[in-house]
Motif scaffolding. Structure first.
Motif, mmCIF file in Angstrom:
data_model
loop_
_atom_site.group_PDB
_atom_site.id
_atom_site.type_symbol
_atom_site.label_atom_id
_atom_site.label_comp_id
_atom_site.label_asym_id
_atom_site.label_seq_id
_atom_site.Cartn_x
_atom_site.Cartn_y
_atom_site.Cartn_z
ATOM 1 N N ASN A 222 -113.483 93.816 33.803
ATOM 2 C CA ASN A 222 -113.947 93.261 32.542
ATOM 3 C C ASN A 222 -115.127 92.333 32.793
ATOM 4 O O ASN A 222 -115.077 91.455 33.640
ATOM 5 C CB ASN A 222 -112.833 92.470 31.851
ATOM 6 C CG ASN A 222 -111.772 93.390 31.286
ATOM 7 O OD1 ASN A 222 -112.099 94.440 30.768
ATOM 8 N ND2 ASN A 222 -110.517 93.004 31.398
ATOM 9 N N ALA A 223 -116.211 92.503 32.085
ATOM 10 C CA ALA A 223 -117.365 91.605 32.176
ATOM 11 C C ALA A 223 -117.460 90.822 30.879
ATOM 12 O O ALA A 223 -117.331 91.386 29.806
ATOM 13 C CB ALA A 223 -118.645 92.396 32.404
ATOM 14 N N SER A 224 -117.689 89.514 30.979
ATOM 15 C CA SER A 224 -117.692 88.664 29.784
ATOM 16 C C SER A 224 -118.992 88.764 29.021
ATOM 17 O O SER A 224 -119.059 88.417 27.853
ATOM 18 C CB SER A 224 -117.417 87.211 30.184
ATOM 19 O OG SER A 224 -118.392 86.781 31.129
ATOM 20 N N LYS A 265 -121.333 85.971 37.748
ATOM 21 C CA LYS A 265 -120.283 85.030 38.105
ATOM 22 C C LYS A 265 -118.951 85.723 38.371
ATOM 23 O O LYS A 265 -118.264 85.415 39.332
ATOM 24 C CB LYS A 265 -120.142 84.000 36.979
ATOM 25 C CG LYS A 265 -119.111 82.911 37.238
ATOM 26 C CD LYS A 265 -119.181 81.849 36.160
ATOM 27 C CE LYS A 265 -118.977 82.453 34.776
ATOM 28 N NZ LYS A 265 -119.000 81.418 33.710
ATOM 29 N N ASP A 266 -118.559 86.654 37.527
ATOM 30 C CA ASP A 266 -117.281 87.361 37.678
ATOM 31 C C ASP A 266 -117.479 88.857 37.911
ATOM 32 O O ASP A 266 -116.584 89.654 37.628
ATOM 33 C CB ASP A 266 -116.429 87.151 36.414
ATOM 34 C CG ASP A 266 -116.120 85.697 36.159
ATOM 35 O OD1 ASP A 266 -115.787 84.996 37.132
ATOM 36 O OD2 ASP A 266 -116.247 85.264 34.998
ATOM 37 N N LEU A 267 -118.624 89.227 38.412
ATOM 38 C CA LEU A 267 -118.943 90.646 38.581
ATOM 39 C C LEU A 267 -119.408 90.909 40.011
ATOM 40 O O LEU A 267 -120.597 90.884 40.315
ATOM 41 C CB LEU A 267 -120.035 91.048 37.578
ATOM 42 C CG LEU A 267 -120.290 92.544 37.388
ATOM 43 C CD1 LEU A 267 -119.043 93.248 36.880
ATOM 44 C CD2 LEU A 267 -121.438 92.772 36.423
ATOM 45 N N HIS A 268 -118.460 91.156 40.884
ATOM 46 C CA HIS A 268 -118.790 91.377 42.293
ATOM 47 C C HIS A 268 -119.508 92.717 42.462
ATOM 48 O O HIS A 268 -119.160 93.706 41.803
ATOM 49 C CB HIS A 268 -117.519 91.366 43.142
ATOM 50 C CG HIS A 268 -117.777 91.250 44.608
ATOM 51 N ND1 HIS A 268 -118.136 92.335 45.376
ATOM 52 C CD2 HIS A 268 -117.761 90.179 45.442
ATOM 53 C CE1 HIS A 268 -118.315 91.945 46.633
ATOM 54 N NE2 HIS A 268 -118.077 90.637 46.701
ATOM 55 N N PRO A 269 -120.504 92.776 43.354
ATOM 56 C CA PRO A 269 -121.263 94.034 43.545
ATOM 57 C C PRO A 269 -120.411 95.224 43.955
ATOM 58 O O PRO A 269 -120.810 96.376 43.721
ATOM 59 C CB PRO A 269 -122.259 93.664 44.651
ATOM 60 C CG PRO A 269 -122.429 92.195 44.526
ATOM 61 C CD PRO A 269 -121.105 91.665 44.108
ATOM 62 N N LYS A 270 -119.227 94.976 44.522
ATOM 63 C CA LYS A 270 -118.403 96.118 44.944
ATOM 64 C C LYS A 270 -117.946 96.960 43.760
ATOM 65 O O LYS A 270 -117.533 98.111 43.925
ATOM 66 C CB LYS A 270 -117.190 95.629 45.735
ATOM 67 C CG LYS A 270 -116.161 94.877 44.915
ATOM 68 C CD LYS A 270 -114.992 94.427 45.789
ATOM 69 C CE LYS A 270 -113.938 93.672 44.956
ATOM 70 N NZ LYS A 270 -112.823 93.210 45.801
#
Length: 426
Positions: A222-224, A265-270
């Motif tokens: 989930n992305a904000s 911030k809450d979205l890691h590249p993996k």
């Protein structure tokens, strides 16, 4: 032959006699017929826009078959066609009401259709056991809230195709509006839902049901915040190595440091970058992306249900079921015409990769590893199915370097291709 004049007179007298007998019978039944005139001069007996007898019921009867074949029949077309074919002048409103009545007769009423969902759901579970359905009603007021459905044929089919899901939503255009949310696998629909609007709560509910349906095979993030697709972000996503990713990412951060920092911030590249996505073709860790980085599959689904979106909800669900059934049948017939091991489209990719690699020289390092002298030179491990260009791992399909390495190894390249691409699986 020319008849004599007296013969003509006799025929006229006989005809008059017939007319008289006809009129005398009519007189006994309905009154006196004063004169018979075979030329009709009193105008068209059907109503026009200036004649209130032209009602939507008549229009509904005339266009019923057309609406059955084409649910999106437009009132403007009806106005034109009735004028052109029957000489009728009707208003747009009469045409619109007629089309709506015909659509209601053919496909059912929108309000009644919501009540039919319970019956339809029970019938699906009888005829296609192990399907998954979640129908939500507001018990206090007895009104529809949300509806999720996945047919067992789709659930089972997902076990045999590339483990990829594409999520998207589209508007429903029936009388009560709402949204259609869909999870689409590659080349097939997996599940869909009808909700009142496209918001975080409905998407969370949709994904929760999808999670129940697929278990550990499903992973999502989930992305904000959402921002537009930027060229620099796209370059980061497609970068094949960490070094290349870092270079592209620095350029991205400089474009707007505040926005990018908050977005990441809450979205890691993996979760979105090829360079960091290392669980290639590992079912325990989410599987591979197979080179897919966009939601085109779901956009195709949205186009596919363009017309049914205008229909009552139960009819909408059933038409999608019918389309899924026909799609499976068509593809079953289609693949019987293919020769070879893998699907026709992938076979063409393999041939193209072979043609690209013909001029390259290959050196053998050991039984499994080969150095391909392209520009630049790369190492290929035919057993681990890796290439230093990383395209094999990213796409889940042999790259040009792998093809030329297999050609020199004497091994069968089809043994290294994921079963999701095989004709048998298709």
């Amino acid at each position: 032959m020319v008849l004599p004049m007296w013969d003509n007179v006799l025929m006229v007298e006989q005809l008059n006699s017939v007319k008289f007998c006809f009129m005398r019978r009519c007189y006994r039944q309905v009154g006196c017929v004063k004169r018979f005139d075979s030329v009709h001069t009193c105008g068209v007996a059907v109503p026009s826009c200036r004649n209130p007898r032209t009602r939507s019921d008549l229009v509904s009867t005339v266009v019923a078959d057309r609406v059955r074949d084409k649910p999106l029949t437009r009132p403007t077309d009806v106005v034109f066609d009735l004028k052109n074919e029957y000489g009728l002048d009707i208003s747009y409103r009469v045409a619109w009401l007629g089309v709506e009545k015909a659509r209601g007769e053919v496909y059912g009423d929108h309000a009644t259709s919501f009540d039919q969902l319970r019956w339809y759901s029970d019938f699906v579970m009888q005829k296609n056991p192990n399907s998954y359905i979640n129908l939500k009603f507001d018990q206090k007021i007895g009104s529809f809230v949300r509806y999720f459905i996945s047919f067992y044929a789709c659930i089972d089919g997902f076990n045999h195709c590339r483990p990829l899901l594409f999520l998207d939503g589209t508007f429903s255009k029936g009388r009560f509006k709402g949204n259609l949310l869909a999870a689409t696998a590659k080349k097939a629909n997996q599940a869909f839902a009808i909700v009142d609007s496209e918001n975080s709560a409905n998407w969370e509910w949709f994904l929760h049901n999808l999670k129940k349906l697929l278990g550990d095979r499903m992973k999502y993030v989930n992305a904000s915040h959402k921002i537009g697709l930027m060229r620099k972000l796209r370059e980061c996503a497609y970068a094949p190595t960490v070094t290349c990713f870092n270079e592209k990412f620095e350029v991205l951060k400089k474009a707007n440091p505040t926005v990018i920092e908050d977005f990441m911030k809450d979205l890691h590249p993996k979760h979105w970058s090829n360079a960091y996505f290392r669980h290639f073709h590992d079912p325990l860790n989410g599987g591979g992306r197979y080179g897919e980085m966009c939601s085109n599959a779901t956009e195709s689904f949205n186009n596919w249900v363009g017309e049914p979106r205008h229909l009552p909800i139960t009819r909408l669900v059933d038409i999608i079921r019918g389309q899924i059934m026909e799609q499976m049948s068509d593809r079953r017939v289609e693949c019987t015409k293919w020769a070879g091991v893998i699907c026709l489209k992938m076979e063409k990719k393999l041939v193209a990769a072979y043609n690209d690699s013909r001029a390259w020289c290959v050196s053998q390092a050991n039984d499994d590893v080969y150095e391909v002298h392209s520009n630049p030179s790369v190492l290929v491990d035919v057993i681990k199915q890796t290439c230093f260009c990383f395209q094999w791992r990213i796409n889940g399909f042999p790259c040009s370097h792998a093809v030329v390495a297999f050609r020199n190894s004497g091994r069968n390249i089809y043994d290294s291709i994921d079963s999701a691409f095989s004709i048998d699986t298709f």
